[in-house]
Each structure stands twice: as C-alpha cells, then as structure tokens.
Design a protein around this motif. Sequence first.
Motif, PDB file in Angstrom:
ATOM      1  N   ALA A   2      53.238  51.616  43.713  1.00  0.00           N
ATOM      2  CA  ALA A   2      52.611  51.346  42.069  1.00  0.00           C
ATOM      3  C   ALA A   2      51.019  52.071  41.846  1.00  0.00           C
ATOM      4  CB  ALA A   2      53.403  50.028  41.927  1.00  0.00           C
ATOM      5  N   SER A   3      51.650  52.900  40.836  1.00  0.00           N
ATOM      6  CA  SER A   3      49.949  53.698  40.661  1.00  0.00           C
ATOM      7  C   SER A   3      49.274  52.642  39.752  1.00  0.00           C
ATOM      8  CB  SER A   3      50.158  54.355  39.825  1.00  0.00           C
ATOM      9  OG  SER A   3      51.208  54.030  38.887  1.00  0.00           O
ATOM     10  N   SER A   4      49.823  51.405  38.704  1.00  0.00           N
ATOM     11  CA  SER A   4      49.607  50.485  37.926  1.00  0.00           C
ATOM     12  C   SER A   4      49.121  49.067  38.898  1.00  0.00           C
ATOM     13  CB  SER A   4      50.267  49.860  37.095  1.00  0.00           C
ATOM     14  OG  SER A   4      51.695  49.346  37.561  1.00  0.00           O
ATOM     15  N   ALA A   5      47.709  48.971  37.984  1.00  0.00           N
ATOM     16  CA  ALA A   5      47.151  47.645  38.623  1.00  0.00           C
ATOM     17  C   ALA A   5      47.411  46.337  38.709  1.00  0.00           C
ATOM     18  CB  ALA A   5      45.568  47.508  37.980  1.00  0.00           C
ATOM     19  N   ARG A   6      47.617  45.574  39.803  1.00  0.00           N
ATOM     20  CA  ARG A   6      48.519  44.271  39.488  1.00  0.00           C
ATOM     21  C   ARG A   6      47.284  43.143  39.649  1.00  0.00           C
ATOM     22  NH1 ARG A   6      53.538  43.901  42.036  1.00  0.00           N
ATOM     23  NH2 ARG A   6      54.891  46.299  42.732  1.00  0.00           N
ATOM     24  N   THR A   7      47.730  41.809  39.186  1.00  0.00           N
ATOM     25  CA  THR A   7      46.762  40.764  38.921  1.00  0.00           C
ATOM     26  C   THR A   7      46.980  39.525  39.971  1.00  0.00           C
ATOM     27  OG1 THR A   7      47.953  38.930  37.736  1.00  0.00           O
ATOM     28  CG2 THR A   7      46.872  41.455  36.772  1.00  0.00           C
ATOM     29  N   VAL A   8      46.611  39.041  40.900  1.00  0.00           N
ATOM     30  CA  VAL A   8      46.466  38.161  41.522  1.00  0.00           C
ATOM     31  C   VAL A   8      47.848  37.405  41.290  1.00  0.00           C
ATOM     32  CG1 VAL A   8      45.243  36.279  42.684  1.00  0.00           C
ATOM     33  CG2 VAL A   8      43.820  37.266  42.102  1.00  0.00           C
ATOM     34  N   GLU A   9      48.008  37.470  39.999  1.00  0.00           N
ATOM     35  CA  GLU A   9      48.809  36.234  39.860  1.00  0.00           C
ATOM     36  C   GLU A   9      50.262  37.217  39.902  1.00  0.00           C
ATOM     37  OE1 GLU A   9      45.772  36.279  37.839  1.00  0.00           O
ATOM     38  OE2 GLU A   9      45.014  34.563  38.288  1.00  0.00           O
ATOM     39  N   GLU A  10      50.076  37.812  39.076  1.00  0.00           N
ATOM     40  CA  GLU A  10      51.336  38.930  39.721  1.00  0.00           C
ATOM     41  C   GLU A  10      51.705  38.810  40.908  1.00  0.00           C
ATOM     42  OE1 GLU A  10      51.230  41.706  36.070  1.00  0.00           O
ATOM     43  OE2 GLU A  10      50.373  42.190  37.536  1.00  0.00           O
ATOM     44  N   ILE A  11      50.508  39.239  41.840  1.00  0.00           N
ATOM     45  CA  ILE A  11      50.794  39.120  43.160  1.00  0.00           C
ATOM     46  C   ILE A  11      51.540  37.865  43.858  1.00  0.00           C
ATOM     47  CG2 ILE A  11      49.934  39.856  45.928  1.00  0.00           C
ATOM     48  CD1 ILE A  11      47.819  41.773  44.221  1.00  0.00           C
ATOM     49  N   PHE A  12      51.192  36.854  43.223  1.00  0.00           N
ATOM     50  CA  PHE A  12      51.092  35.843  44.410  1.00  0.00           C
ATOM     51  C   PHE A  12      52.433  35.001  43.254  1.00  0.00           C
ATOM     52  CE2 PHE A  12      51.120  31.449  43.354  1.00  0.00           C
ATOM     53  CZ  PHE A  12      51.085  31.168  45.203  1.00  0.00           C
ATOM     54  N   LYS A  13      52.870  35.827  42.672  1.00  0.00           N
ATOM     55  CA  LYS A  13      54.413  35.595  41.597  1.00  0.00           C
ATOM     56  C   LYS A  13      55.287  35.975  42.658  1.00  0.00           C
ATOM     57  CE  LYS A  13      57.365  35.827  37.614  1.00  0.00           C
ATOM     58  NZ  LYS A  13      57.136  36.564  36.376  1.00  0.00           N
ATOM     59  N   ASP A  14      55.214  37.922  43.239  1.00  0.00           N
ATOM     60  CA  ASP A  14      55.826  38.100  44.125  1.00  0.00           C
ATOM     61  C   ASP A  14      55.597  37.447  45.363  1.00  0.00           C
ATOM     62  OD1 ASP A  14      56.889  41.373  44.237  1.00  0.00           O
ATOM     63  OD2 ASP A  14      55.524  40.342  46.397  1.00  0.00           O
ATOM     64  N   TYR A  15      55.041  37.102  46.192  1.00  0.00           N
ATOM     65  CA  TYR A  15      54.652  36.068  47.329  1.00  0.00           C
ATOM     66  C   TYR A  15      55.199  35.078  47.734  1.00  0.00           C
ATOM     67  CZ  TYR A  15      52.895  33.624  51.013  1.00  0.00           C
ATOM     68  OH  TYR A  15      52.906  32.399  52.011  1.00  0.00           O
ATOM     69  N   ARG A  16      55.599  34.700  46.070  1.00  0.00           N
ATOM     70  CA  ARG A  16      56.124  33.433  46.239  1.00  0.00           C
ATOM     71  C   ARG A  16      57.404  33.090  46.154  1.00  0.00           C
ATOM     72  NH1 ARG A  16      54.187  27.951  43.617  1.00  0.00           N
ATOM     73  NH2 ARG A  16      55.428  26.169  44.521  1.00  0.00           N
ATOM     74  N   ALA A  17      57.972  34.476  45.532  1.00  0.00           N
ATOM     75  CA  ALA A  17      59.657  34.513  45.501  1.00  0.00           C
ATOM     76  C   ALA A  17      59.634  34.645  46.617  1.00  0.00           C
ATOM     77  CB  ALA A  17      59.763  35.454  44.092  1.00  0.00           C
ATOM     78  N   ARG A  18      59.639  36.108  47.299  1.00  0.00           N
ATOM     79  CA  ARG A  18      60.166  36.335  48.264  1.00  0.00           C
ATOM     80  C   ARG A  18      60.257  35.684  49.268  1.00  0.00           C
ATOM     81  NH1 ARG A  18      60.140  42.348  48.753  1.00  0.00           N
ATOM     82  NH2 ARG A  18      58.536  43.094  46.875  1.00  0.00           N
ATOM     83  N   ARG A  19      59.051  34.827  49.008  1.00  0.00           N
ATOM     84  CA  ARG A  19      59.012  33.480  49.855  1.00  0.00           C
ATOM     85  C   ARG A  19      60.439  31.689  49.892  1.00  0.00           C
ATOM     86  NH1 ARG A  19      57.515  28.351  49.071  1.00  0.00           N
ATOM     87  NH2 ARG A  19      56.204  27.410  50.973  1.00  0.00           N
ATOM     88  N   THR A  20      60.214  31.848  48.584  1.00  0.00           N
ATOM     89  CA  THR A  20      61.543  31.471  48.962  1.00  0.00           C
ATOM     90  C   THR A  20      62.622  31.622  49.282  1.00  0.00           C
ATOM     91  OG1 THR A  20      60.422  30.535  46.602  1.00  0.00           O
ATOM     92  CG2 THR A  20      62.723  30.760  46.562  1.00  0.00           C
ATOM     93  N   ALA A  21      62.962  33.258  48.255  1.00  0.00           N
ATOM     94  CA  ALA A  21      64.195  33.778  48.729  1.00  0.00           C
ATOM     95  C   ALA A  21      64.908  33.882  50.649  1.00  0.00           C
ATOM     96  CB  ALA A  21      64.232  35.365  49.176  1.00  0.00           C
ATOM     97  N   ILE A  22      62.799  34.297  51.417  1.00  0.00           N
ATOM     98  CA  ILE A  22      63.385  33.956  52.860  1.00  0.00           C
ATOM     99  C   ILE A  22      63.872  32.672  53.339  1.00  0.00           C
ATOM    100  CG2 ILE A  22      62.143  33.952  55.255  1.00  0.00           C
ATOM    101  CD1 ILE A  22      60.642  36.435  54.204  1.00  0.00           C
ATOM    102  N   LEU A  23      63.119  31.298  53.105  1.00  0.00           N
ATOM    103  CA  LEU A  23      63.007  30.468  53.173  1.00  0.00           C
ATOM    104  C   LEU A  23      64.336  29.453  53.548  1.00  0.00           C
ATOM    105  CD1 LEU A  23      60.304  27.987  52.040  1.00  0.00           C
ATOM    106  CD2 LEU A  23      60.589  28.239  54.213  1.00  0.00           C
ATOM    107  N   ARG A  24      64.847  30.276  52.125  1.00  0.00           N
ATOM    108  CA  ARG A  24      66.660  30.092  51.762  1.00  0.00           C
ATOM    109  C   ARG A  24      67.502  30.384  52.305  1.00  0.00           C
ATOM    110  NH1 ARG A  24      66.947  31.359  46.663  1.00  0.00           N
ATOM    111  NH2 ARG A  24      66.102  29.256  45.844  1.00  0.00           N
ATOM    112  N   ALA A  25      66.960  31.773  53.464  1.00  0.00           N
ATOM    113  CA  ALA A  25      68.312  32.185  54.609  1.00  0.00           C
ATOM    114  C   ALA A  25      67.801  31.525  55.842  1.00  0.00           C
ATOM    115  CB  ALA A  25      67.689  33.632  54.477  1.00  0.00           C
ATOM    116  N   LEU A  26      66.818  30.636  55.762  1.00  0.00           N
ATOM    117  CA  LEU A  26      66.342  29.794  57.360  1.00  0.00           C
ATOM    118  C   LEU A  26      66.368  28.372  56.822  1.00  0.00           C
ATOM    119  CD1 LEU A  26      63.144  31.730  58.151  1.00  0.00           C
ATOM    120  CD2 LEU A  26      65.485  32.607  59.167  1.00  0.00           C
TER     121      LEU A  26
END
Length: 237
Positions: A2-26
């Motif tokens: 994506a061309s729009s800039a991302r902040t540290v908080e936005e990237i961490f929010k994305d990381y944490r949500a994806r991590r939560t999803a994978i933890l639920r699967a496993l």
Amino acid sequence: MASSARTVEEIFKDYRARRTAILRALTLDVDHFYGLCDPDRENLCLYGHPNESWEVSLPAEEVPAELPEPALGINFARDGMNRKDWLSLVAVHSDSWLISLAFYLAARLNRNERKRLFSMMNDLPTVFEVVTERKPVEDKPSIESGSKSQGSTKRSGDGQVKSNPKIADVDYEDNEDEHGETLCGSCGGNYNADEFWIGCDVCERWFHGKCVKITPAKAESIKQYKCPSCSMRSGRY
C-alpha cells in the motif's frame, strides 16, 4: 504494498490480530485446523487475517505476491510427524511469517520506529512459545499457590479466585510479577488484573473470559470448567 504510510501502532495492531488468529487455529480450533491440512491436497498455507480470523488455503497465484506469503505445504508433513511436533513446526513458520509481514509493512519506518515496533512485538510470547508451552500458562496463574485440586479455577477482575474464599485477604501486589507472566491459552496475551480469567480443570490452561465466551456470572454456575479444546474431546463443559 500500500502506498499510504503506516504507523508503528497500525502495523503492531495488524501483527497482533494476525497472531491472535493463528494462535486460535493452533489451540482452540486445533482439531478443525488439523483436519483441514489433508496431505493429499495441494500446497496449503495457514493465513491469519487482520480481523482475527484464520484460513487454510492455497498460496496467492500472483508472483511476486502482494504481501509475504506463509510457509508453503504445511499439510505434507502432517501425517509423517508426531502431532505436537507438527504443530510446533507450523508455529515456528507462522512466527517467521508474522515478523516478515510486519517488517515488510514497516519498510518506510525509520530506525527508531522499527526498533520500537520490534520491542512491542517482542513483549508478546511467540506463537511457538504458546503452542509448545515454553512459557506454560499453568505455571504462573495463581494467588492460590497454583493449586487446582482445591477447586480454585476461576478468578475475577481483581485477580482473586472466585471459588476459594480463603485467599480473599492475599495482597495481589505481592504477586504482581508472577501474574504478569500468565498467558491466555487462546490469544497468548499477558495476565491483566482488570480482566476476568478462568482456568481449565483438564489441561490447566488459563483463558481470558472474553476469549472463551465465559462471563463471571456464568462461571459461578460451572462446577468444573473445560476449555473448548478439552470439551471437544470429552463432552460439553
């Protein structure tokens, strides 16, 4: 990307949500996940999405992919390995994917921002640590001296076990460091005295009430709690 800039908080929010999803699967959804990874199917990947849902699917067809891809072909090794070892392998690859994706999104951050992002990510236990219980959630759960045999399985937002009145006078401050390392068996998040937790009497893992959809009121009527994974094997809780 994506061309729009991302902040540290936005990237961490994305990381944490994806991590939560994978933890639920496993963890919570592990039997369903295991069934989807049929070795007779084509190369499969485990995806965690920003809305905290997970998916077992074929990799993206476009080359190169828009975003870094998870490990390819996780299903092929399923029947050739011990189940726990296979899940651990998937967990390791998932950690690698989550970090690579986060730093792909962090390409436009400066050095200090990347350092802060990694620090925020590193404060959470890895998927591998949660799945293999390298930081066992049952080792640090309790102001009731870790005893599950006394029926001390539920605790409220103030950190006190609801079913054991004997510990009502225990000073939570004395055990703050111990509680800080308790991990939710669903999302892997750290213990927070302001949140309701409940412990499984079978596997002895601890969970946020919200992660397993148990409220303090509902917990009062449960004589023996079984988490979703354990209840699937031995009946309803």
